[in-house]
Design a protein around this motif. Sequence first.
Motif, PDB file in Angstrom:
ATOM      1  N   THR A 153     -11.485  -4.698  12.920  1.00 33.03           N
ATOM      2  CA  THR A 153     -10.821  -5.340  11.777  1.00 33.03           C
ATOM      3  C   THR A 153     -11.164  -4.624  10.480  1.00 33.03           C
ATOM      4  O   THR A 153     -10.288  -4.347   9.645  1.00 33.03           O
ATOM      5  CB  THR A 153     -11.236  -6.816  11.696  1.00 33.03           C
ATOM      6  N   SER A 154     -12.429  -4.295  10.292  1.00 35.18           N
ATOM      7  CA  SER A 154     -12.842  -3.611   9.058  1.00 35.18           C
ATOM      8  C   SER A 154     -12.216  -2.230   8.960  1.00 35.18           C
ATOM      9  O   SER A 154     -11.799  -1.794   7.875  1.00 35.18           O
ATOM     10  CB  SER A 154     -14.372  -3.489   9.015  1.00 35.18           C
ATOM     11  N   LEU A 170      -7.607  -2.271   1.801  1.00 35.45           N
ATOM     12  CA  LEU A 170      -7.851  -3.672   1.484  1.00 35.45           C
ATOM     13  C   LEU A 170      -9.335  -3.886   1.218  1.00 35.45           C
ATOM     14  O   LEU A 170     -10.176  -3.033   1.533  1.00 35.45           O
ATOM     15  CB  LEU A 170      -7.380  -4.574   2.627  1.00 35.45           C
ATOM     16  N   ASP A 171      -9.650  -5.022   0.659  1.00 39.39           N
ATOM     17  CA  ASP A 171     -11.032  -5.376   0.349  1.00 39.39           C
ATOM     18  C   ASP A 171     -11.692  -5.891   1.627  1.00 39.39           C
ATOM     19  O   ASP A 171     -11.369  -6.984   2.110  1.00 39.39           O
ATOM     20  CB  ASP A 171     -11.055  -6.438  -0.747  1.00 39.39           C
ATOM     21  N   GLN A 225      -4.571 -11.038   2.893  1.00 34.69           N
ATOM     22  CA  GLN A 225      -4.331  -9.821   2.129  1.00 34.69           C
ATOM     23  C   GLN A 225      -3.157  -9.057   2.740  1.00 34.69           C
ATOM     24  O   GLN A 225      -2.875  -9.194   3.935  1.00 34.69           O
ATOM     25  CB  GLN A 225      -5.569  -8.909   2.127  1.00 34.69           C
ATOM     26  N   ASP A 226      -2.502  -8.272   1.922  1.00 35.51           N
ATOM     27  CA  ASP A 226      -1.382  -7.438   2.365  1.00 35.51           C
ATOM     28  C   ASP A 226      -1.654  -6.000   1.975  1.00 35.51           C
ATOM     29  O   ASP A 226      -2.137  -5.720   0.870  1.00 35.51           O
ATOM     30  CB  ASP A 226      -0.061  -7.894   1.746  1.00 35.51           C
ATOM     31  N   GLY A 227      -1.335  -5.074   2.876  1.00 38.00           N
ATOM     32  CA  GLY A 227      -1.551  -3.655   2.604  1.00 38.00           C
ATOM     33  C   GLY A 227      -0.560  -2.792   3.355  1.00 38.00           C
ATOM     34  O   GLY A 227       0.450  -3.271   3.886  1.00 38.00           O
ATOM     35  N   ARG A 228      -0.877  -1.515   3.416  1.00 39.83           N
ATOM     36  CA  ARG A 228       0.036  -0.547   4.026  1.00 39.83           C
ATOM     37  C   ARG A 228      -0.763   0.615   4.602  1.00 39.83           C
ATOM     38  O   ARG A 228      -1.774   1.034   4.014  1.00 39.83           O
ATOM     39  CB  ARG A 228       1.020  -0.038   2.976  1.00 39.83           C
ATOM     40  N   THR A 268      -3.218  -9.601   6.787  1.00 35.86           N
ATOM     41  CA  THR A 268      -4.412 -10.226   7.371  1.00 35.86           C
ATOM     42  C   THR A 268      -4.382 -11.728   7.094  1.00 35.86           C
ATOM     43  O   THR A 268      -3.882 -12.174   6.049  1.00 35.86           O
ATOM     44  CB  THR A 268      -5.700  -9.624   6.777  1.00 35.86           C
ATOM     45  N   LEU A 269      -4.933 -12.499   8.041  1.00 32.73           N
ATOM     46  CA  LEU A 269      -4.969 -13.958   7.897  1.00 32.73           C
ATOM     47  C   LEU A 269      -6.258 -14.480   8.523  1.00 32.73           C
ATOM     48  O   LEU A 269      -6.507 -14.260   9.717  1.00 32.73           O
ATOM     49  CB  LEU A 269      -3.754 -14.587   8.582  1.00 32.73           C
TER      50      LEU A 269
END
Length: 587
Positions: free
Chosen positions: A247-248, A256-257, A265-268, A284-285
């Motif tokens: 996950t990290s 992402l943080d 969070q949302d990323g790409r 992520t959820l």
Amino acid sequence: MDSEIKEKEISEYSNKEIELFLTSEHCIEAGVVLIANNEKKVKLGAMNPIYQKVLDIKDELINNFKVDVEVSQITTEEWEKWNTSEDSFKDSNQIIETPNLTIHTDKKDQSIDSKPPEISNSDEDNFADQNTSNGSTKKNKSLLEEMLNNEFSEELKDKQDDKFDFFDFEDDTEDEDELDIIEDSDLENNDDPVIKAAGSILSTCSRLKASDIHAEPLEERMRIRYRIDGVLKEVYSLPKAKAKAITSRLKVMSKLDIAEKRLPQDGRIRCRINDIISDFRVSTLPGKWGEKIVLRALQSDSSMLDLNKLISSKKELGMVREMGNSPYGIFIVVGPTGSGKSTTLYSILNERNTPDVNISTVEDPVEYTLDGIHQVQVIREKGLDFARALRSLMRQDPDIILVGETRDKETAQTAMEAALTGHMVFTTLHANDTATAITRLNEMGIPPYLVGSSVVGVMAQRLIRRVCPKCSSTRAVDPEKDKLAHDRNIRTLKQANSIDLANNESNNLCPVCNGTGYKGRLGLYEVMKVNENIRELIMKSSTADVIRESATENGVKSLLDYGLDLVKDGLTTIEEVERVCLLDESV
């Protein structure tokens, strides 16, 4: 000998007719140029080879002149050079290079003529008068030629091959998107098993042609599932001890943080896999056993953007093309997430993408990249949402606008006001069918008069799996168990050979579908054109049932009927249609 001379004269006469036909205003509007006109074969260049006007011109040549026609892709710059510059063809031995072919403009090969591409009858008379009176073939210069030949543009004459590059220095800075790309060598050649595992998860998505990746931590393990042809399949099962590390790693790749584990969070992610750049939208959820990560694979292959490949029914295809070619109005496509709405709308834009049309889109995220279309990515963190971007687009002199998704009243009302002011607007909406799309707009608070006067049509769509052509079998219809098919006069059904991979120890799987019984997907479409009757019902704020009944009376085919037609043609199974479509209450 006389017959050979006669055939040669007929051939030369036909070639001249073809050249006159291809220099007409009809061909200029379609963006078509004549590349070569040899015996029995004509080579054309077009900026958009699948544009309907280009296909019509191709059919006319085949039917009227009995020749083979080959259409090749050319760039906008090449088309403009052929149509605006006379100097391009002064040298009879000049060679013009295009991405797919090399064109020799030698007169012996009957290639592109050196005369201007369009000469009307009056122009020919004026041209002849100049030849007889002045003894010269000098042609009046156009405004563009005068601008290019004045004193101010002397420096540009030597830079025409550089496509008018006004800057005499080179920009060595790399594109930000190029810097964000993660190379597959960095993933595969790394000694860290977590980095290798993350790279393998991403590369498997490309091999399986999956649309989504689900990395979900459970109580005792972490499972990796892929959505293949619309159905989730579990492929990997990782130990619980490695869940947090995976996950990290995915969060680091998404920028992402990694310290924030309590908020979504949302990323790409952008990575290069087998020399192909793949884009993933990351979400992520937080959950009970850890953060679940879902990655959506963003398709950038524009070869699938063809309405002929998407819609199999000629009636529905014709209705979609008719509404898509409207000069103004709003066309709405409805369906659940992952039903192919964006692909359908981009296929319509691909047909309308010509140099004389200004097309702009507002999306979240930008899924396809098309040359010649201005695409805006929504950035909510900066305050750039759909409504604000759409208001800004209205000051950009657009002809066609695509709104990726209509989510709120402000976006919907702005889009419909744009449709009323002479723009063609395409958008998507979450609704079950065409009738409920109208009531959904009413629930948003859009006035009925605005909906009725702006909407030209609504289309609902779903995606179902195509039955494997290699391992599928055929069975007879059971009147009791298959009542739905029996009532539609279907007598034989295709049956998928699905194998449970978890309980199957044999490696004798179908090489086409890998034991799933299905390969590829098909679209189900319900197309409703807003006519006077339906518009009157919209103005009265009628219910979805009333609108649906009126649409059925006007010949609108439901999603269920469209799916049963595919079952009758042996393209899918009755189980797939029942899985996707809402069955009638009487069934």
